[in-house]
Design an enzyme around this catalytic site. Sequence first.
Site, PDB file in Angstrom:
ATOM      1  N   ASP A  17       0.827  -1.217  -0.078  1.00 18.88           N
ATOM      2  CA  ASP A  17      -0.101   0.289  -0.162  1.00 18.88           C
ATOM      3  C   ASP A  17       0.932   1.433   0.179  1.00 18.88           C
ATOM      4  OD1 ASP A  17      -1.818   1.651   0.755  1.00 18.88           O
ATOM      5  OD2 ASP A  17      -2.519   0.750   2.085  1.00 18.88           O
ATOM      6  N   TYR A  39      -7.873  15.082  -8.590  1.00 18.52           N
ATOM      7  CA  TYR A  39      -7.087  13.914  -9.029  1.00 18.52           C
ATOM      8  C   TYR A  39      -5.830  14.988 -10.060  1.00 18.52           C
ATOM      9  CZ  TYR A  39      -5.531  10.996 -12.686  1.00 18.52           C
ATOM     10  OH  TYR A  39      -4.475  10.028 -13.532  1.00 18.52           O
ATOM     11  N   LYS A  64      -2.218  15.294  -9.790  1.00 20.29           N
ATOM     12  CA  LYS A  64      -1.127  14.753 -10.761  1.00 20.29           C
ATOM     13  C   LYS A  64       0.715  16.760 -11.036  1.00 20.29           C
ATOM     14  CE  LYS A  64      -1.545  10.922 -11.730  1.00 20.29           C
ATOM     15  NZ  LYS A  64      -1.064   9.970 -11.414  1.00 20.29           N
ATOM     16  N   THR A 113      -7.267   2.004 -20.443  1.00 15.26           N
ATOM     17  CA  THR A 113      -6.689   1.585 -19.014  1.00 15.26           C
ATOM     18  C   THR A 113      -8.253   1.421 -18.386  1.00 15.26           C
ATOM     19  OG1 THR A 113      -6.721   3.293 -18.384  1.00 15.26           O
ATOM     20  CG2 THR A 113      -4.614   2.274 -18.806  1.00 15.26           C
TER      21      THR A 113
END
Lengths: 269, 265
Positions: free
Chosen positions: A65, A167, A171, A204
């Site tokens: 993790d 998100y 990034k 993906t």
Amino acid sequence: MVRDRMGRVEGKVAIVTGGGTGIGRATARRLAEEGAIVTITDVNVEAGQAVADELGGKAMFIQQDVRQEADWQRLMDQVADKQRRLDILHNNAGILATQQMQFLADTDVEQWRAIQAVNVEGVFLGCKYGVAAMSVGGRERGGAGGGAIVNMSSVAGLIGTPGAIAYGASKGAVRQLTKSVAIDCAKKGLGIRCNSIHPGIIQTNMGEEVMHLGGGDPERAWKAFIKSVPMDEPGRPEDIANCVLFLASDEARHVTGAELVVDGGITAI
Amino acid sequence: MGRVERKVAVVSGAGTGIGRAAAKRLAEEGALVTVAEFDAETGREAAAELGGDAKFIQHDVREEASWQSLFAAVASNHGRPDILVNNAGILATENDQELALTDLAQWRAVQQVNVEGVFLGCKYGVAAMCADGGRAKGGDGGGAIVNMSSIAGLIATAHLVAYGASKGAVRQMTKSVAIDCAKKGLGIRCNSVHPGVIVTNMGDQVMGMGNGNVDANWEARLSLVPMGEPGQAVDVANCILFLASDEARHITGAELVVDGGMTAI
């Protein structure tokens, strides 16, 4: 595996986090094809072990993790124990962690923190423990040392992502962190390079998740997203894996603190 | 199998430095290389060094007719081009070239080679890559263009005002060419490479500017490279090879910086 020449990362010891699926799996395969000894980590035991089994040889799976410091410690101990060194770390593990569009007003602080914990803290810990492992008997102590870290950012770290605000911020942090790690390692003469990769629309599982955001029709969402790609097609995990391979290899020996965008032209316009 | 096996490649300014290293790497990985070079002596020498199918063509990137005859020769020697490396470029000054010290004639001389040369290269390169009608008309088409920019195209270069502007133009033009080709479905990618301090003849020219002490200037310049060492021409050549190869098939309009960390801080 039969190869007609030396691999481009022959004999190098590599770790790929989140190596059980998607880009991580493609990268683990590509690095192994080019001669690396790959350790796959993933929270998902089944997926991670399957990739290690597929690669065979000295490839191994270690459950991890990326949020847990103790897991990084244990991972580095096990890799050191088996392989005695570390040359390549691909901090790939990341999450989208929402089934809803995540505009500013829709995002609660728990969601925000859940994403930063994996995507940012996970990469921070990876860099910290990765650099330490690569520096054991490193150049500053006269050893061979050195290595390459490749961090997974995104075009979401370069341009606004109003519907995936947490998100995107995560990034962006990875992009910036990468540069500081690169300069820190360079100034200390560790021989460790650190670069980020910025994929656009890639086929993906996470790509699928994005297309399901807000409960709309995923096929229509794919079509709409692909319209935003000037090359008019999504990238494949293998395309990103080839970028990781390049940056991880000695061919990129003068490349550090750089960002490699692989998005079919999305951010060029 | 090489990484660019049997691909037809053209490298401008391939007689020396980065261009020569790129021609060599492409040839080592299986490409049929044309060394396009203004200086016949180094160009011939480079092609001879590559051996095999490599050809030298004398070429002036500023001249439209020179591009036409270059691609005609490539078509007859090797066939439809797959790879074009617009590498030729000049510094064109022995003095510091700050704003006040730069005259218009100097400015134009630099832009003519570094910008117009790349513009013409992209124009005739794309046309040659689509000579069979291109993908849009059912041909094989496609290809990869790699343009040589510089970190001087990303950050200020107060003592090289014309050179920096020229490299900024190359960076931007690269993106427009990339999007134009992508939107037209030509299968042609276009990317820029941005070297920092590299050991080449041009590197020596920079260090000798204003009659300076070349060794002292190299040392001062290297102190700006976080990695503490200059890049070699082959390091840039490997970046060009990667972008030119099918491994970079989803990369277009991108900029690859190879500067040992200079612009990351």
